[in-house]
Enzyme design. Structure first.
Site, PDB file in Angstrom:
ATOM      1  N   ASP A  34       0.660  10.724  -5.710  1.00 55.28           N
ATOM      2  CA  ASP A  34       0.613   9.406  -5.088  1.00 55.28           C
ATOM      3  C   ASP A  34       1.826   8.594  -5.562  1.00 55.28           C
ATOM      4  OD1 ASP A  34      -1.923   7.483  -3.829  1.00 55.28           O
ATOM      5  OD2 ASP A  34      -0.159   6.480  -4.668  1.00 55.28           O
ATOM      6  N   ILE A  35       2.464   7.895  -4.639  1.00 55.48           N
ATOM      7  CA  ILE A  35       3.695   7.166  -4.957  1.00 55.48           C
ATOM      8  C   ILE A  35       3.422   5.951  -5.866  1.00 55.48           C
ATOM      9  CG2 ILE A  35       3.744   5.507  -3.042  1.00 55.48           C
ATOM     10  CD1 ILE A  35       6.639   6.326  -2.525  1.00 55.48           C
ATOM     11  N   GLN A  98      -9.104   2.165   3.335  1.00 56.08           N
ATOM     12  CA  GLN A  98      -8.058   3.088   3.805  1.00 56.08           C
ATOM     13  C   GLN A  98      -6.821   2.312   4.255  1.00 56.08           C
ATOM     14  OE1 GLN A  98      -9.319   5.751   6.937  1.00 56.08           O
ATOM     15  NE2 GLN A  98      -7.514   7.079   6.702  1.00 56.08           N
ATOM     16  N   GLU A  99      -5.679   2.745   3.771  1.00 52.11           N
ATOM     17  CA  GLU A  99      -4.407   2.102   4.157  1.00 52.11           C
ATOM     18  C   GLU A  99      -3.491   3.073   4.887  1.00 52.11           C
ATOM     19  OE1 GLU A  99      -2.784   0.351   0.624  1.00 52.11           O
ATOM     20  OE2 GLU A  99      -4.291  -1.252   0.615  1.00 52.11           O
ATOM     21  N   HIS A 104      -7.070  11.746   3.518  1.00 56.36           N
ATOM     22  CA  HIS A 104      -6.620  12.208   2.198  1.00 56.36           C
ATOM     23  C   HIS A 104      -7.686  11.961   1.147  1.00 56.36           C
ATOM     24  CE1 HIS A 104      -5.406   8.008   2.785  1.00 56.36           C
ATOM     25  NE2 HIS A 104      -5.622   7.839   1.484  1.00 56.36           N
ATOM     26  N   PHE A 105      -7.817  12.924   0.261  1.00 53.60           N
ATOM     27  CA  PHE A 105      -8.599  12.745  -0.952  1.00 53.60           C
ATOM     28  C   PHE A 105      -7.663  12.258  -2.044  1.00 53.60           C
ATOM     29  CE2 PHE A 105     -11.988  15.916   0.278  1.00 53.60           C
ATOM     30  CZ  PHE A 105     -13.069  15.094   0.014  1.00 53.60           C
ATOM     31  N   HIS A 106      -8.091  11.251  -2.794  1.00 53.72           N
ATOM     32  CA  HIS A 106      -7.444  10.920  -4.055  1.00 53.72           C
ATOM     33  C   HIS A 106      -8.104  11.791  -5.127  1.00 53.72           C
ATOM     34  CE1 HIS A 106      -5.718   6.970  -2.672  1.00 53.72           C
ATOM     35  NE2 HIS A 106      -6.662   7.120  -1.781  1.00 53.72           N
TER      36      HIS A 106
HETATM   37  P1  5GP Z   1      -5.718   4.747   0.866  1.00 54.81           P
HETATM   38  O1  5GP Z   1      -5.855   3.304   0.471  1.00 54.81           O
HETATM   39  O2  5GP Z   1      -5.360   4.907   2.320  1.00 54.81           O
HETATM   40  O3  5GP Z   1      -6.921   5.565   0.464  1.00 54.81           O
HETATM   41  O4  5GP Z   1      -4.556   5.326  -0.024  1.00 54.81           O
HETATM   42  C1  5GP Z   1      -3.256   5.511   0.413  1.00 54.81           C
HETATM   43  C2  5GP Z   1      -2.473   5.996  -0.771  1.00 54.81           C
HETATM   44  O5  5GP Z   1      -1.252   6.508  -0.310  1.00 54.81           O
HETATM   45  C3  5GP Z   1      -2.149   4.881  -1.781  1.00 54.81           C
HETATM   46  O6  5GP Z   1      -2.662   5.250  -3.061  1.00 54.81           O
HETATM   47  C4  5GP Z   1      -0.633   4.801  -1.760  1.00 54.81           C
HETATM   48  O7  5GP Z   1      -0.072   4.569  -3.029  1.00 54.81           O
HETATM   49  C5  5GP Z   1      -0.242   6.174  -1.212  1.00 54.81           C
HETATM   50  N1  5GP Z   1       1.002   6.184  -0.468  1.00 54.81           N
HETATM   51  C6  5GP Z   1       1.390   5.285   0.482  1.00 54.81           C
HETATM   52  N2  5GP Z   1       2.601   5.626   0.956  1.00 54.81           N
HETATM   53  C7  5GP Z   1       2.967   6.769   0.314  1.00 54.81           C
HETATM   54  C8  5GP Z   1       4.129   7.602   0.376  1.00 54.81           C
HETATM   55  O8  5GP Z   1       5.064   7.356   1.123  1.00 54.81           O
HETATM   56  N3  5GP Z   1       4.155   8.667  -0.445  1.00 54.81           N
HETATM   57  C9  5GP Z   1       3.128   8.970  -1.291  1.00 54.81           C
HETATM   58  N4  5GP Z   1       3.271  10.036  -2.068  1.00 54.81           N
HETATM   59  N5  5GP Z   1       2.027   8.209  -1.385  1.00 54.81           N
HETATM   60  C10 5GP Z   1       1.951   7.113  -0.591  1.00 54.81           C
END
Ligand code: 5GP
Ligand code: ZN
Length: 147
Positions: A34-35, A98-99, A104-106
């Site tokens: 994760d970035i 979700q963003e 995706h799984f964390h």
């Molecule tokens: P969500 O909130 O959708 O569950 O999590 C999205 C995750 O994707 C966040 O933890 C965010 O840091 C990660 N993320 C967003 N953009 C990128 C990217 O360009 N590369 C990577 N490796 N992770 C990303």
């Protein structure tokens, strides 16, 4: 060939059109850092084919994603990173946090005192009557047919 959506950052990572620190991939899944890690070792596991939500995945295709998460969890425990335990987290929809709208799984390393927590809503702690649980279960049972 995986289904790809042009403006999806995770599809770009799959196609190597965007950078990522990849830790594992196979025919249908990929795992990368994760970035903005919530904790060192925070890894994302995705299907290579684009789907916004878990339920958009073709029937029968979700298993390999969990299998890759399993591999990553095992690797985190062996990696030398601080990892006494592991949480899997999947935000499925905007209201769930979700963003990035590619499933995706964390995979999150955990240790005592890491400061993580999950806050429940105000209703938490109540133990409904069996009839209420059954009524809720019936709604889901009814809806689950043919999914
Ligand atoms: P969500 O909130 O959708 O569950 O999590 C999205 C995750 O994707 C966040 O933890 C965010 O840091 C990660 N993320 C967003 N953009 C990128 C990217 O360009 N590369 C990577 N490796 N992770 C990303
Ligand atoms: Zn995508």
């Amino acid at each position: 060939m995986p289904v790809s959506v042009p403006d999806c950052i995770f599809c770009k990572i799959v196609k190597r059109d965007a950078p990522a620190s990849i830790v594992f991939e196979d025919e249908t899944t990929m795992a990368f850092m994760d970035i903005r890690p919530m904790i060192p070792g925070h890894t994302l596991v995705i299907p290579k084919s684009h789907a916004a939500y878990l339920e958009d995945l073709p029937k029968g295709s979700s298993g390999p994603i969990l299998e890759t998460a399993r591999k990553v969890a095992a690797a985190l425990r062996r990696s030398g990173l601080r990892c006494e335990a592991v949480n899997l987290w999947l935000a499925n929809g905007r209201a769930a946090g979700q963003e990035v709208f590619h499933v995706h799984f964390h995979v999150l390393p955990r240790f005592h005192g890491d400061g993580f927590g999950m806050r429940a809503g105000p209703d938490y702690g109540r133990m409904p009557e069996r009839a209420e649980l059954e009524s809720t279960a019936e709604k889901i049972r009814h809806a689950i047919v043919n999914q």
